[in-house]
Each structure stands twice: as C-alpha cells, then as structure tokens.
Design a protein around this motif. Sequence first.
Motif, PDB file in Angstrom:
ATOM      1  N   PRO A   1      -7.954 -15.433   1.421  1.00  0.00           N
ATOM      2  CA  PRO A   1      -6.773 -16.274   1.214  1.00  0.00           C
ATOM      3  C   PRO A   1      -6.289 -16.315  -0.230  1.00  0.00           C
ATOM      4  O   PRO A   1      -5.108 -16.525  -0.478  1.00  0.00           O
ATOM      5  N   ASP A   2      -7.166 -16.091  -1.199  1.00  0.00           N
ATOM      6  CA  ASP A   2      -6.778 -16.194  -2.599  1.00  0.00           C
ATOM      7  C   ASP A   2      -6.233 -14.890  -3.182  1.00  0.00           C
ATOM      8  O   ASP A   2      -5.759 -14.880  -4.315  1.00  0.00           O
ATOM      9  N   LEU A   3      -6.299 -13.796  -2.429  1.00  0.00           N
ATOM     10  CA  LEU A   3      -5.796 -12.525  -2.939  1.00  0.00           C
ATOM     11  C   LEU A   3      -4.282 -12.436  -2.777  1.00  0.00           C
ATOM     12  O   LEU A   3      -3.735 -12.824  -1.750  1.00  0.00           O
ATOM     13  N   THR A   4      -3.622 -11.878  -3.783  1.00  0.00           N
ATOM     14  CA  THR A   4      -2.196 -11.592  -3.649  1.00  0.00           C
ATOM     15  C   THR A   4      -2.047 -10.399  -2.709  1.00  0.00           C
ATOM     16  O   THR A   4      -3.016  -9.685  -2.414  1.00  0.00           O
ATOM     17  N   VAL A   5      -0.821 -10.169  -2.276  1.00  0.00           N
ATOM     18  CA  VAL A   5      -0.548  -9.017  -1.417  1.00  0.00           C
ATOM     19  C   VAL A   5      -0.939  -7.717  -2.132  1.00  0.00           C
ATOM     20  O   VAL A   5      -1.581  -6.845  -1.544  1.00  0.00           O
ATOM     21  N   ASP A   6      -0.574  -7.598  -3.405  1.00  0.00           N
ATOM     22  CA  ASP A   6      -0.915  -6.387  -4.155  1.00  0.00           C
ATOM     23  C   ASP A   6      -2.423  -6.230  -4.323  1.00  0.00           C
ATOM     24  O   ASP A   6      -2.947  -5.106  -4.259  1.00  0.00           O
ATOM     25  N   ASP A   7      -3.134  -7.336  -4.538  1.00  0.00           N
ATOM     26  CA  ASP A   7      -4.599  -7.270  -4.645  1.00  0.00           C
ATOM     27  C   ASP A   7      -5.215  -6.830  -3.325  1.00  0.00           C
ATOM     28  O   ASP A   7      -6.181  -6.058  -3.295  1.00  0.00           O
ATOM     29  N   MET A   8      -4.667  -7.317  -2.239  1.00  0.00           N
ATOM     30  CA  MET A   8      -5.174  -6.935  -0.920  1.00  0.00           C
ATOM     31  C   MET A   8      -4.888  -5.451  -0.662  1.00  0.00           C
ATOM     32  O   MET A   8      -5.744  -4.728  -0.129  1.00  0.00           O
ATOM     33  N   ALA A   9      -3.703  -4.971  -1.048  1.00  0.00           N
ATOM     34  CA  ALA A   9      -3.376  -3.549  -0.901  1.00  0.00           C
ATOM     35  C   ALA A   9      -4.352  -2.700  -1.726  1.00  0.00           C
ATOM     36  O   ALA A   9      -4.810  -1.647  -1.269  1.00  0.00           O
ATOM     37  N   ALA A  10      -4.688  -3.165  -2.940  1.00  0.00           N
ATOM     38  CA  ALA A  10      -5.652  -2.449  -3.785  1.00  0.00           C
ATOM     39  C   ALA A  10      -7.031  -2.437  -3.129  1.00  0.00           C
ATOM     40  O   ALA A  10      -7.756  -1.436  -3.200  1.00  0.00           O
ATOM     41  N   LYS A  11      -7.392  -3.531  -2.474  1.00  0.00           N
ATOM     42  CA  LYS A  11      -8.678  -3.605  -1.769  1.00  0.00           C
ATOM     43  C   LYS A  11      -8.700  -2.601  -0.607  1.00  0.00           C
ATOM     44  O   LYS A  11      -9.714  -1.941  -0.366  1.00  0.00           O
ATOM     45  N   VAL A  12      -7.585  -2.471   0.103  1.00  0.00           N
ATOM     46  CA  VAL A  12      -7.491  -1.495   1.195  1.00  0.00           C
ATOM     47  C   VAL A  12      -7.604  -0.075   0.635  1.00  0.00           C
ATOM     48  O   VAL A  12      -8.339   0.753   1.171  1.00  0.00           O
ATOM     49  N   LEU A  13      -6.889   0.208  -0.457  1.00  0.00           N
ATOM     50  CA  LEU A  13      -6.949   1.542  -1.060  1.00  0.00           C
ATOM     51  C   LEU A  13      -8.383   1.876  -1.476  1.00  0.00           C
ATOM     52  O   LEU A  13      -8.866   2.984  -1.215  1.00  0.00           O
ATOM     53  N   LYS A  14      -9.064   0.928  -2.082  1.00  0.00           N
ATOM     54  CA  LYS A  14     -10.461   1.153  -2.486  1.00  0.00           C
ATOM     55  C   LYS A  14     -11.327   1.471  -1.262  1.00  0.00           C
ATOM     56  O   LYS A  14     -12.155   2.385  -1.293  1.00  0.00           O
ATOM     57  N   ALA A  15     -11.120   0.741  -0.167  1.00  0.00           N
ATOM     58  CA  ALA A  15     -11.883   1.001   1.065  1.00  0.00           C
ATOM     59  C   ALA A  15     -11.576   2.392   1.611  1.00  0.00           C
ATOM     60  O   ALA A  15     -12.473   3.081   2.118  1.00  0.00           O
TER      61      ALA A  15
ATOM     62  N   LEU B   1       0.834  -1.200   0.000  1.00  0.00           N
ATOM     63  CA  LEU B   1       0.000   0.000   0.000  1.00  0.00           C
ATOM     64  C   LEU B   1       0.873   1.256   0.000  1.00  0.00           C
ATOM     65  O   LEU B   1       0.617   2.203  -0.757  1.00  0.00           O
ATOM     66  N   ALA B   2       1.913   1.264   0.828  1.00  0.00           N
ATOM     67  CA  ALA B   2       2.820   2.417   0.882  1.00  0.00           C
ATOM     68  C   ALA B   2       3.484   2.654  -0.469  1.00  0.00           C
ATOM     69  O   ALA B   2       3.593   3.802  -0.934  1.00  0.00           O
ATOM     70  N   ARG B   3       3.925   1.567  -1.103  1.00  0.00           N
ATOM     71  CA  ARG B   3       4.534   1.697  -2.440  1.00  0.00           C
ATOM     72  C   ARG B   3       3.546   2.306  -3.429  1.00  0.00           C
ATOM     73  O   ARG B   3       3.898   3.200  -4.204  1.00  0.00           O
ATOM     74  N   SER B   4       2.302   1.836  -3.408  1.00  0.00           N
ATOM     75  CA  SER B   4       1.307   2.329  -4.376  1.00  0.00           C
ATOM     76  C   SER B   4       0.960   3.798  -4.132  1.00  0.00           C
ATOM     77  O   SER B   4       0.569   4.496  -5.059  1.00  0.00           O
ATOM     78  N   LEU B   5       1.115   4.265  -2.900  1.00  0.00           N
ATOM     79  CA  LEU B   5       0.817   5.658  -2.569  1.00  0.00           C
ATOM     80  C   LEU B   5       2.062   6.543  -2.562  1.00  0.00           C
ATOM     81  O   LEU B   5       1.952   7.765  -2.391  1.00  0.00           O
ATOM     82  N   GLY B   6       3.241   5.938  -2.692  1.00  0.00           N
ATOM     83  CA  GLY B   6       4.470   6.711  -2.695  1.00  0.00           C
ATOM     84  C   GLY B   6       4.796   7.346  -1.350  1.00  0.00           C
ATOM     85  O   GLY B   6       5.317   8.456  -1.284  1.00  0.00           O
ATOM     86  N   VAL B   7       4.461   6.631  -0.264  1.00  0.00           N
ATOM     87  CA  VAL B   7       4.742   7.132   1.088  1.00  0.00           C
ATOM     88  C   VAL B   7       5.563   6.093   1.841  1.00  0.00           C
ATOM     89  O   VAL B   7       5.614   4.929   1.443  1.00  0.00           O
ATOM     90  N   PRO B   8       6.192   6.497   2.950  1.00  0.00           N
ATOM     91  CA  PRO B   8       6.955   5.520   3.730  1.00  0.00           C
ATOM     92  C   PRO B   8       6.057   4.477   4.386  1.00  0.00           C
ATOM     93  O   PRO B   8       4.899   4.748   4.706  1.00  0.00           O
ATOM     94  N   PHE B   9       6.630   3.286   4.580  1.00  0.00           N
ATOM     95  CA  PHE B   9       5.999   2.249   5.386  1.00  0.00           C
ATOM     96  C   PHE B   9       6.776   2.165   6.688  1.00  0.00           C
ATOM     97  O   PHE B   9       8.002   2.047   6.677  1.00  0.00           O
TER      98      PHE B   9
END
Length: 185
Positions: free
Chosen positions: A156-170, A26-34
Amino acid sequence: MAYALRHTVALIGMMGAGKTAVGNALARSLGVPFLDSDEEIVRAAQMSVAEIFARDGEAFFRARETEVLARLLSGAPCVLSTGGGAFLAERNRALIAEKGAAVWLKADLELLWQRVRHKTTRPLLHTPDPKRTLSDLLDARAPTYALAGVVVEAEPDLTVDDMAAKVLKALILHGDVVERNERQH
C-alpha cells in the motif's frame, strides 16, 4: 531504456490490484505499448464490460476475452493488462505461457477493497455485500493466480512507479522476459 522486453508481460490479478496503473508505468519504463484486454473488448463491442455481462452473459464475454488475448499476444511485445477472470481459463493460461509471461500483482483483501469500493464499473461486485463477494473471489482465484511464473506483492505504501520498478526487478530475476538493452543512446 535500460531493458528491452523479449516477450509480452501479461499482468494478472484481482480488480484493484493495479494492473492498469502499474502496467502503464512498466510499459513507459520499457518503451513498449500498454494494452488492456478489457479495453480492447469494450472498443470492439462498443459497450462497457458491465453492459456486455448484462446483455450477453459472462460466457460470451469470456469467449471474446480469449479471442482478444490470442490476438494481443500474437503482436509485438507489450505490457498487457488482463481482466481479473482471464487467467482462470486454462486456454488463456496456455496462450500466455506460450507467447508471454504471467505476472500476478498480488494484493490483500483490504488493499483491493480500498481501491474498488467506490467504483461502479465492476459488474461482479453488484451484490448485497460487495466486500464479501470480493473476498470470496479472491479466495477462489488465488490458487490459480499462483500458477503465474512471477508473483509480485503489492504494497500500500509504494507509488505506482515504485511498484512498476518492483515488477521489472522480478522480471529480471525471472530471466528470459527482459534483456539488457545494448543500444543505449
């Protein structure tokens, strides 16, 4: 970056929920520190969380955790992974609500168990029946985690990136945490 972070996103939830992996993505997709509050405590103490628990006890650890959260939440917006017990303290919930947004990565017992059962770095699971301990912790903590402003179900079937995208959408649906970045390159 299509979106900019207006406030720190504090990821909360059980050990094994994916706070570190999803937080990094999520941090990578937003360009912020983790940042990881447990890692900050470990760095300051120069010992592992398990060692801190063993030497100084959980109360000492929780006090340091609140200090670290206050410092990290006062900085520039970031994605912040919190320890599994951090959100249980009313003071920590207030700090997060004041300066950021809490996102509960909600995962069921079986998914959590699959992710943590082979790890030796979880002091709370050093018990005769660690799965039962995990279940009891989840049952005890879930009502408090549910106080988070945003809840995202782990799948369980979501990749880490898919889960990060789901968080961003939320977060977008929640409003006030992320905004469309007008400074597109």
